[in-house]
Design a protein around this motif. Sequence first.
Motif, PDB file in Angstrom:
ATOM      1  N   LEU A  21       0.672  -1.204   0.148  1.00 46.62           N
ATOM      2  CA  LEU A  21       0.085  -0.114  -0.064  1.00 46.62           C
ATOM      3  C   LEU A  21       0.889   1.114  -0.089  1.00 46.62           C
ATOM      4  CD1 LEU A  21      -2.911  -1.311   2.399  1.00 46.62           C
ATOM      5  CD2 LEU A  21      -3.273  -0.616  -0.086  1.00 46.62           C
ATOM      6  N   GLN A  22       2.123   1.235   0.051  1.00 51.75           N
ATOM      7  CA  GLN A  22       3.194   2.391   0.063  1.00 51.75           C
ATOM      8  C   GLN A  22       3.345   2.367  -1.204  1.00 51.75           C
ATOM      9  OE1 GLN A  22       3.704   4.260   2.165  1.00 51.75           O
ATOM     10  NE2 GLN A  22       3.756   3.699   4.216  1.00 51.75           N
ATOM     11  N   ALA A  70      -4.127   5.177   0.769  1.00 51.20           N
ATOM     12  CA  ALA A  70      -2.806   4.621   0.340  1.00 51.20           C
ATOM     13  C   ALA A  70      -2.045   4.991  -0.925  1.00 51.20           C
ATOM     14  CB  ALA A  70      -2.961   3.102   0.649  1.00 51.20           C
ATOM     15  N   PRO A  71      -0.896   5.279  -0.931  1.00 50.55           N
ATOM     16  CA  PRO A  71      -0.369   5.689  -2.320  1.00 50.55           C
ATOM     17  C   PRO A  71      -0.092   4.289  -3.296  1.00 50.55           C
ATOM     18  CG  PRO A  71       1.258   5.972  -0.285  1.00 50.55           C
ATOM     19  CD  PRO A  71       0.037   5.327   0.172  1.00 50.55           C
ATOM     20  N   GLY A  72      -0.205   2.983  -2.470  1.00 49.38           N
ATOM     21  CA  GLY A  72      -0.055   1.908  -3.429  1.00 49.38           C
ATOM     22  C   GLY A  72      -1.441   1.907  -4.488  1.00 49.38           C
ATOM     23  N   ILE A  73      -2.552   2.284  -4.101  1.00 49.91           N
ATOM     24  CA  ILE A  73      -3.811   2.302  -4.957  1.00 49.91           C
ATOM     25  C   ILE A  73      -3.576   3.348  -6.275  1.00 49.91           C
ATOM     26  CG2 ILE A  73      -5.265   1.641  -3.197  1.00 49.91           C
ATOM     27  CD1 ILE A  73      -6.266   4.549  -3.231  1.00 49.91           C
ATOM     28  N   ARG A  74      -2.483   4.164  -6.139  1.00 49.79           N
ATOM     29  CA  ARG A  74      -2.242   5.197  -7.108  1.00 49.79           C
ATOM     30  C   ARG A  74      -3.363   5.676  -7.592  1.00 49.79           C
ATOM     31  NH1 ARG A  74       1.679   7.317  -7.935  1.00 49.79           N
ATOM     32  NH2 ARG A  74       1.192   7.542  -5.906  1.00 49.79           N
ATOM     33  N   SER A  76      -7.376   2.706 -13.506  1.00 48.68           N
ATOM     34  CA  SER A  76      -7.974   1.377 -13.387  1.00 48.68           C
ATOM     35  C   SER A  76      -9.482   1.371 -12.503  1.00 48.68           C
ATOM     36  CB  SER A  76      -6.985   0.759 -12.392  1.00 48.68           C
ATOM     37  OG  SER A  76      -7.817  -0.584 -11.765  1.00 48.68           O
ATOM     38  N   VAL A  77     -10.414   1.028 -13.536  1.00 51.21           N
ATOM     39  CA  VAL A  77     -11.793   1.015 -13.134  1.00 51.21           C
ATOM     40  C   VAL A  77     -11.867  -0.012 -12.028  1.00 51.21           C
ATOM     41  CG1 VAL A  77     -12.929   2.121 -15.030  1.00 51.21           C
ATOM     42  CG2 VAL A  77     -12.547  -0.377 -14.889  1.00 51.21           C
ATOM     43  N   VAL A  96      -9.762  -0.612  -9.426  1.00 50.10           N
ATOM     44  CA  VAL A  96      -9.140   0.095  -8.136  1.00 50.10           C
ATOM     45  C   VAL A  96     -10.035   1.136  -7.632  1.00 50.10           C
ATOM     46  CG1 VAL A  96      -7.270   1.288  -6.857  1.00 50.10           C
ATOM     47  CG2 VAL A  96      -6.666  -0.565  -8.629  1.00 50.10           C
ATOM     48  N   SER A 132      -3.849   8.608 -12.079  1.00 51.00           N
ATOM     49  CA  SER A 132      -3.056   7.775 -11.278  1.00 51.00           C
ATOM     50  C   SER A 132      -2.028   8.269 -10.619  1.00 51.00           C
ATOM     51  CB  SER A 132      -2.461   6.668 -12.550  1.00 51.00           C
ATOM     52  OG  SER A 132      -3.340   6.249 -13.382  1.00 51.00           O
ATOM     53  N   MET A 189       0.939  13.186  -9.115  1.00 52.51           N
ATOM     54  CA  MET A 189       1.894  13.597  -9.910  1.00 52.51           C
ATOM     55  C   MET A 189       1.708  13.497 -11.391  1.00 52.51           C
ATOM     56  SD  MET A 189       5.187  14.427  -9.620  1.00 52.51           S
ATOM     57  CE  MET A 189       6.304  13.571  -8.441  1.00 52.51           C
ATOM     58  N   GLN A 190       0.766  12.267 -11.739  1.00 53.81           N
ATOM     59  CA  GLN A 190       0.361  12.132 -13.255  1.00 53.81           C
ATOM     60  C   GLN A 190      -0.488  13.495 -13.545  1.00 53.81           C
ATOM     61  OE1 GLN A 190      -2.780   9.401 -14.354  1.00 53.81           O
ATOM     62  NE2 GLN A 190      -1.422   8.691 -16.006  1.00 53.81           N
ATOM     63  N   SER A 215      -3.583   9.254  -1.684  1.00 52.87           N
ATOM     64  CA  SER A 215      -2.205   8.726  -1.430  1.00 52.87           C
ATOM     65  C   SER A 215      -2.173   8.973   0.046  1.00 52.87           C
ATOM     66  CB  SER A 215      -1.024   9.160  -2.132  1.00 52.87           C
ATOM     67  OG  SER A 215      -1.034   8.822  -3.658  1.00 52.87           O
ATOM     68  N   LYS A 216      -2.477  10.008   0.600  1.00 49.33           N
ATOM     69  CA  LYS A 216      -2.469  10.417   2.027  1.00 49.33           C
ATOM     70  C   LYS A 216      -3.656  10.091   2.935  1.00 49.33           C
ATOM     71  CE  LYS A 216       0.788  12.848  -0.319  1.00 49.33           C
ATOM     72  NZ  LYS A 216       2.287  12.019  -0.558  1.00 49.33           N
TER      73      LYS A 216
END
Lengths: 406, 406
Positions: A64-65, B244-248, B272-273, B275, B99, B102-103, B240-241
């Motif tokens: 999740l990071q 979770a960042p990992g889900i982007r 990603s639909v 996610v 995503s 940053m994107q 992300s904050k």
Amino acid sequence: MHQLTEFSFSKRFPELPLISAALAEEHPDFVPLSFGFPAKESFLIPLLSEAAVSALQTQGLESLQYTGGTGPKKVNEWIKKRSELRSIQSENENILVTSGSMQAIDLATRTLADPGDHVWIEAPSFFGAIRQFSLAEVELTSFPIDEDGLRVDLVEQALIEAKVKGKPMPKMFYVMPNYHNPTGVNLSLARRKKLAELAYEYNFYVLEDDAYVELSFSGGFVPSIYSFGPERVIYISTFSKIIAPGIRMGWAIAGEQVINKMRMLKSDGSTSVFVQEIVSQFLAKIDFEQHVQYLTSIYRARKDAMVRSIHEYFGNEVSYQMPEGGFFLWLTFPAEVDTSEFMEKSLKNGVGYLDGKHFYLQNDELNHIRLSFTFCDEEQIRRGIQRIAESYNDYKNNREVLEEAL
Amino acid sequence: MHQLTEFSFSKRFPELPLISAALAEEHPDFVPLSFGFPAKESFLIPLLSEAAVSALQTQGLESLQYTGGTGPKKVNEWIKKRSELRSIQSENENILVTSGSMQAIDLATRTLADPGDHVWIEAPSFFGAIRQFSLAEVELTSFPIDEDGLRVDLVEQALIEAKVKGKPMPKMFYVMPNYHNPTGVNLSLARRKKLAELAYEYNFYVLEDDAYVELSFSGGFVPSIYSFGPERVIYISTFSKIIAPGIRMGWAIAGEQVINKMRMLKSDGSTSVFVQEIVSQFLAKIDFEQHVQYLTSIYRARKDAMVRSIHEYFGNEVSYQMPEGGFFLWLTFPAEVDTSEFMEKSLKNGVGYLDGKHFYLQNDELNHIRLSFTFCDEEQIRRGIQRIAESYNDYKNNREVLEEAL
């Protein structure tokens, strides 16, 4: 507040036509043969569900990071191992996991080429890739394909001519060697070798888009172009056709320098390590060979149904090359036909397809349509082809009446 | 095969220094205060697991395709509703899920600016954004900040001067109004209004990066810059904050024309639909206000621990502005100090931080470091600050010895 004046946006946006088949689905029993959607039956939902739970339970804190977990490493391992079947040797530093293979096309193009640089492609070629090239502001030239794929002999002629005359040389050649989108043809072994040789000789990169490679109806395969020229080929493929498009995951294989530059351009960071964790656990749970056989058995049956219906409803009016795999059948009408002209009627009749002009740079040929045989079941496919035939016959009769009246 | 000649890649790649803190973690008890990683405790793993299973069970077939399912619509609804707290009114056509944020920075920049166009930023500013701007080949100019954020008065002076002298005007101003990265300061209400007015008057866009907005230690907030100038502001934020960042997953809010152009540049397709479906089900399951309170209670305690340790180990040697939220504390050493010079020693001592120079265009100021107080627990933070102080004191003593010897 001040009066707003007009803002001048970036010049990079192309004026490309909307693809209308996407828009009209008002018919109660609409048959979408337009887009390259996988079969619903191809999604192994219970297994994905298990993989997601297990990913979170065992690697949740890490995945999740921004980066972390065991997923990315395992996905890389899988890609490396699977690529050996395409005669590709790779290490971690040669692999970039991307958010779908279209992103890999974008990153590769902007890594190799600046605005104004030249990129060469096939005619026809994938409209999505053409759009990315336009956004990268490169100059495009296209080369015809025949039943053995890209006419590499014509590419060589053009390279020689460009060199002799001091005309711009390509930075990249974009090619789909297996189950080409839209035509379904395969690039012959001899032409693969030759194209790699040309890339070395004339110093350009081949962007080898191999999205459909796993979906072979015969089980056979030819070595990749990459295997003949790893220093001048970027190989890309995707999980979209073998796991699911919704996970948005593809990959690129190339030299380390190219991969590092592509990674730098990748503004979404590492492709979701959370999803990579799920994918890695999913891949560990399935028998992949069996899964591929399951997918191709569905798609072969649907392709056969489409071919049967074409014979039934069109007879000898149309032609096509029999797809040996992949997602698409490219239907060719008599040369004087413009398939866009019975598009609206077809949509009203309850069937969608893509008219062939979207796959050419200058709408060179108007007498083709691309049919996807993967998403709809056999019965829908039969109804869809019947409806296209009805729309076409209407169009043809009207045209004959019109011509007689003139 | 032909001899390989050197290939000339795109000119867009900047020569930016590597950030070394990321590389050295060999110490057995390393304390990473470098990067903006959320607390492990912030990840609600059992709930995410439930959300994933439920997403697949109820919307699996749809959310595994390229587009589809109920997720994207529900995520949009959540963004719309939540944005009202920032005084932002939006419709679906104003929102693009990206995503990661940053994107969104990348897409916004390339939508507004061509290579050679001018983008103005704060000094210091987020090094990741600076990297994106460099890759977009825009020209950068930076403006100082004080305890009320960006010195908008200096921006106005520069705009007036540029206009009078016919110098290049900016296409975009990148600003972080809440819990600025790296300094932690907030932009005052008056300056927000003024910046929006300047954007209208001088016809540029404000890119308002609001990644940390939810993480307020006081619970208070000021209206967004967007609320004062929706036609010349692109507002971006992120999950992300807060998840979770990992889900982007992040988002942009802007005028429809801007959003459509950003979507066209987004080469990874719809974010990603699959996610999005998980995120929408997660958001439906939690009490979001309570979740935010939980997050800020963790981060407030860690910030307090960091502040206490700074006083304990540094006394009056350093200064900082107390963060009112967010992830970072910006520590300022005496003007003659170069924080890079005790970086290696700190890494060896088992603590990582970012030296301040990465946050400036020309390494203007060398006497700062950025500390993240979110990832490490209170005990680790204490140890980390102690180690930095030890490294600094070593550096200082050596320098004094050296100066005496000269």
